[in-house]
Scaffold this active site. Structure first.
Site, short mmCIF file in Angstrom:
data_model
loop_
_atom_site.label_atom_id
_atom_site.label_comp_id
_atom_site.label_asym_id
_atom_site.label_seq_id
_atom_site.Cartn_x
_atom_site.Cartn_y
_atom_site.Cartn_z
N ASN A 66 0.80 -1.19 -0.10
CA ASN A 66 -0.07 -0.15 -0.07
C ASN A 66 0.91 1.28 0.02
OD1 ASN A 66 -1.98 2.05 0.31
ND2 ASN A 66 -2.45 1.58 2.40
N GLU A 79 -5.93 -4.73 10.42
CA GLU A 79 -4.95 -3.74 10.44
C GLU A 79 -5.31 -2.88 11.82
OE1 GLU A 79 -2.86 -2.58 6.27
OE2 GLU A 79 -4.60 -1.23 6.99
N GLY A 130 1.99 2.31 10.58
CA GLY A 130 3.01 3.44 10.54
C GLY A 130 3.60 3.98 11.87
#
Ligand code: PEP
Length: 253
Positions: free
Chosen positions: A9, A169, A175
């Site tokens: 992604n 997720e 991140g």
């Protein structure tokens, strides 16, 4: 065996030149891909066609869009429809990424409309679900994720859901460099499979690939992907680095 998928992604990163170099570098390595081991590049809309051209002829490598709109067509300036994606041959589309839920107010109800439209146009959603840190700390992550599936997917029939991919997720791991432990990932993936088996059938639950996403990197991919209910990963940051992502691809079961 269910499909094992390494999905990149890219989010809103890379120029077209950087993107083309990244894919070319990756494809110069040889990977053991087949019907059950796939690579998917979820790239920004303007790059879909050029990346498709670069991967043309490479079996078991495909592109995904990162989103599509929840209306069929019309006066929605700036939006991209499922039909447009279908018309350029895009097979996959990420639906309900937590960044879209958070910054673009995508609710479970809006996502329910999107997955219906994907089905109508034969696009395979990579449907994202996952809990925020506060929910994990409260210990209610299982019911939270179950509710996301229920409100966005359960209006579909078993036939509609065939070919869908689910990505678990946990938002606190996206991140952040903080990865769920392989036990936490396995526990949630098994829960998702159980929820699908209860609502639909064991056969459907066992056929759906469930990817893990959240700070997957070369150093942890093998351990996470090795869990019995983890069928690969949806990878953000590490998918932008060819050497990292190639190790991740090679970590697929
Ligand atoms: C993502 O964007 O879906 C993701 C999991 O990002 P990262 O790998 O950077 O945590």
């Amino acid at each position: 065996m269910r499909k094992q998928i390494a999905a990149a992604n890219w989010k809103m990163n890379l120029t077209i030149q950087q993107a083309e170099t990244l894919v070319s570098d990756l494809l110069s390595a040889s990977f053991d891909l087949n019907q059950e081991r796939e690579v998917v590049f979820a790239v920004p809309f303007p790059y879909l066609v050029s990346i498709q051209n670069i991967i043309a002829g490479k079996e078991h490598v495909s592109v995904a869009a990162q989103n599509c709109y929840n209306k069929l067509s019309g006066a929605y300036t700036g939006e991209v429809s499922a039909e447009m994606l279908k018309s350029i041959g895009v097979p996959y589309v990420i639906i309900g990424h937590s960044e879209r839920r958070e910054y673009f107010n995508e609710t479970n109800a809006v996502l329910a409309e999107k997955v219906s439209i994907c089905f109508e146009y034969g696009l395979k959603p990579i449907f994202c679900c996952g809990e925020a840190l506060s929910i994990r700390e409260a210990g209610t992550q299982n019911s939270h994720v179950e509710n996301q599936l229920k409100e966005s997917l359960f209006h579909l029939t078993e036939e509609h859901l065939t070919g869908f991919v689910i990505a678990y997720e946990p938002i606190w791991a996206i991140g952040t460099g903080k990865t769920a432990t392989s036990e936490q990932a396995q526990e949630m993936h098994a829960h998702i499979r159980k929820v699908l088996a209860t609502q639909y059938s064991e056969a459907l639950a066992n056929s759906i690939s469930i990817l893990y996403g959240g700070s997957v990197k070369a150093a942890n991919a093998k351990e996470i992907f090795g869990q019995p209910d983890v069928d690969g990963g949806l990878v953000g940051g590490s998918s932008l680095i060819a050497t990292e992502f190639s190790v991740i691809i090679n970590s697929l079961k």
